[in-house]
Design an enzyme around this catalytic site. Sequence first.
Site, short mmCIF file in Angstrom:
data_model
loop_
_atom_site.label_atom_id
_atom_site.label_comp_id
_atom_site.label_asym_id
_atom_site.label_seq_id
_atom_site.Cartn_x
_atom_site.Cartn_y
_atom_site.Cartn_z
CB CYS A 81 9.91 4.47 7.00
SG CYS A 81 10.33 5.46 5.57
CD GLU A 139 9.12 1.02 12.37
OE1 GLU A 139 8.30 0.11 12.18
OE2 GLU A 139 9.43 1.86 11.51
CE LYS A 151 -6.22 0.37 2.28
NZ LYS A 151 -6.23 1.26 3.45
CD GLU A 185 10.22 1.22 -0.37
OE1 GLU A 185 10.90 0.95 0.64
OE2 GLU A 185 10.72 1.46 -1.47
P1 NAD Z 1 0.14 -0.47 8.39
O1 NAD Z 1 0.91 -1.63 7.87
O2 NAD Z 1 -0.70 -0.63 9.58
O3 NAD Z 1 -0.84 0.12 7.27
C1 NAD Z 1 -0.38 0.53 6.00
C2 NAD Z 1 -1.54 0.47 5.02
O4 NAD Z 1 -1.93 -0.89 4.84
C3 NAD Z 1 -2.80 1.21 5.46
O5 NAD Z 1 -3.36 1.84 4.32
C4 NAD Z 1 -3.69 0.08 5.96
O6 NAD Z 1 -5.07 0.36 5.88
C5 NAD Z 1 -3.34 -1.04 4.99
N1 NAD Z 1 -3.59 -2.39 5.48
C6 NAD Z 1 -3.78 -2.81 6.75
N2 NAD Z 1 -3.96 -4.16 6.78
C7 NAD Z 1 -3.85 -4.58 5.49
C8 NAD Z 1 -3.91 -5.87 4.88
N3 NAD Z 1 -4.09 -6.98 5.59
N4 NAD Z 1 -3.74 -5.94 3.55
C9 NAD Z 1 -3.51 -4.83 2.82
N5 NAD Z 1 -3.46 -3.58 3.34
C10 NAD Z 1 -3.62 -3.47 4.67
O7 NAD Z 1 1.24 0.68 8.56
P2 NAD Z 1 1.05 2.11 9.22
O8 NAD Z 1 0.92 1.89 10.70
O9 NAD Z 1 0.04 2.88 8.47
O10 NAD Z 1 2.47 2.78 8.92
C11 NAD Z 1 3.56 2.71 9.77
C12 NAD Z 1 4.57 1.69 9.27
O11 NAD Z 1 4.92 1.99 7.92
C13 NAD Z 1 5.89 1.71 10.03
O12 NAD Z 1 6.33 0.40 10.26
C14 NAD Z 1 6.85 2.41 9.08
O13 NAD Z 1 8.21 2.12 9.27
C15 NAD Z 1 6.35 1.95 7.77
N6 NAD Z 1 6.75 2.85 6.71
C16 NAD Z 1 7.67 2.43 5.79
C17 NAD Z 1 8.12 3.29 4.81
C18 NAD Z 1 9.13 2.86 3.78
O14 NAD Z 1 9.27 3.55 2.78
N7 NAD Z 1 9.85 1.76 3.98
C19 NAD Z 1 7.61 4.58 4.75
C20 NAD Z 1 6.68 4.98 5.70
C21 NAD Z 1 6.24 4.10 6.67
#
Ligand code: NAD
Length: 473
Positions: free
Chosen positions: A278, A375, A171, A244
């Site tokens: 990230c 962040e 997803k 992650e």
């Molecule tokens: P997010 O947590 O808002 O969403 C990530 C994914 O989770 C999306 O597909 C979203 O639809 C889904 N999601 C949302 N609510 C959910 C729930 N309750 N249960 C399950 N899935 C759910 O993150 P984002 O805004 O898309 O991404 C940015 C964040 O991701 C930043 O904090 C960044 O640092 C982090 N990030 C981490 C890494 C890493 O490898 N550590 C890499 C890239 C991004």
Amino acid sequence: MRFDTPYAMTIGGRRVDGGRTFGVRNPATAEIFAEAPDCELAQLDEAVEVARAARSAWRDTSWEQRCRLVRQFASLILDNLDPLKQLLTAEQGKPHGDAEGELRRAVEWLQETATLQLPHIVNAESPTRRSFTRHTPVGVVGAISPWNFPVALSMWKVAPALVAGNTVVLKPSPFTPLTVLRIGELAQEILPAGVLNVISGGDALGPPMTAHPGIDKISFTGSTETGRRVMASAAPTLKRLTLELGGNDAAIVMPDVPVADIAERVFWSAFRNAGQVCIAAKRLYVHADVYDEMAEALSDLARGARVGDGAQPGVQIGPVQNHQQHSRIVDLLEDAKAGGGRFLAGGEALRSPGYFIAPTLVDNPPEDARVVAEEQFGPVLPLIKVSSANDAVERANRSIFGLGASIWTRDLALAQSMAERLEAGSVWINEPPSTSPLAAFGGHKQSGVGVENGLLGLMEYANTQTVVTNELA
Ligand code: NAD
């Protein structure tokens, strides 16, 4: 493959429409330019069911054959690089060159992961008794990816899951579902039906996935806040988890550096992908002796960077990917201003319907300013003056996050001792943050649980099984 058909999910090898659709915006214009399928709960159940049904044949396919198919899948992405690149820029915002770079990284991940092998460990061996430990697939992997690198981070999960013999329900983020949906369709030319299923929907689709009794493991990349929810939701069925999560990485500049030489690399450590990385440098700790010189060099780069629609030639920094994130960053900038903060460059949103923010450098804000403590995940970097290596390491560790950190110095012995004390899953010395399909990557503290990439990452997509065999007299 045709790129002019409506966007569809892939379930059991078939193109499937959602019950409804939702609009996907181009962040450079803020306009909806395409509709994506909104997965119904019954369709999620169906995706899990077909993934479960495809498990045994995929598990029984030889390791070599699975790797061959994964490499063929990678080649198919390469063959379609141009339309995929344009689509990725339209939905994510990044410049075309970076979109191509992301797709090439996804290809590299598939190819390189398909060179790995899981170890077969002999624990004891005698003429009559033998004990060994091997790895078996976990089953169905639910992969959930974010919007900053929608394709690459999806393939970070798909590659090891498939190589290790699992089937997948993937997803992508609702902000950037389109390129991943197209890649899901492409995969059907190579992979058996049901092995890779791609569904799309709003944030409401995540929770039923993470709670689904038919999914054995969740591999999630996203924010720490959502990661906590994922962990709680996966608890009742004790799913395997790889998380992650967010980061607030420190980059540390010691006084012995040639500033003119490193400034550009330090700058792009923070501003690549409009800071939505990230492992971007999000707090820059600069030794007082070189602070002014570094501040000036970075300010020149910030003012000279070309910000604009990633589809235009020459653009280096695209928009922030979505409206919510844009508002969050504007809020952080206003908070910095209200606290008396001074900007060396930028400091505000650009006048545009798109989600643009001028590359921003904040001059020595206090450690507890929100722009330092949180962040940012955007084109904003606070520069903070430090007095010594110890001072820098102590400040760098003052965070709930522990994803990465970088150090710039000629003194490699000092850098090694700093690296040992930094609470971070990756440390880069004299190079910008980077990742490799062959090197374990993960967060300390609240930046994650488990690792991705390399052999250790692959092992997270397998159960261990110890088998003890005795000969009968
Ligand atoms: P997010 O947590 O808002 O969403 C990530 C994914 O989770 C999306 O597909 C979203 O639809 C889904 N999601 C949302 N609510 C959910 C729930 N309750 N249960 C399950 N899935 C759910 O993150 P984002 O805004 O898309 O991404 C940015 C964040 O991701 C930043 O904090 C960044 O640092 C982090 N990030 C981490 C890494 C890493 O490898 N550590 C890499 C890239 C991004």
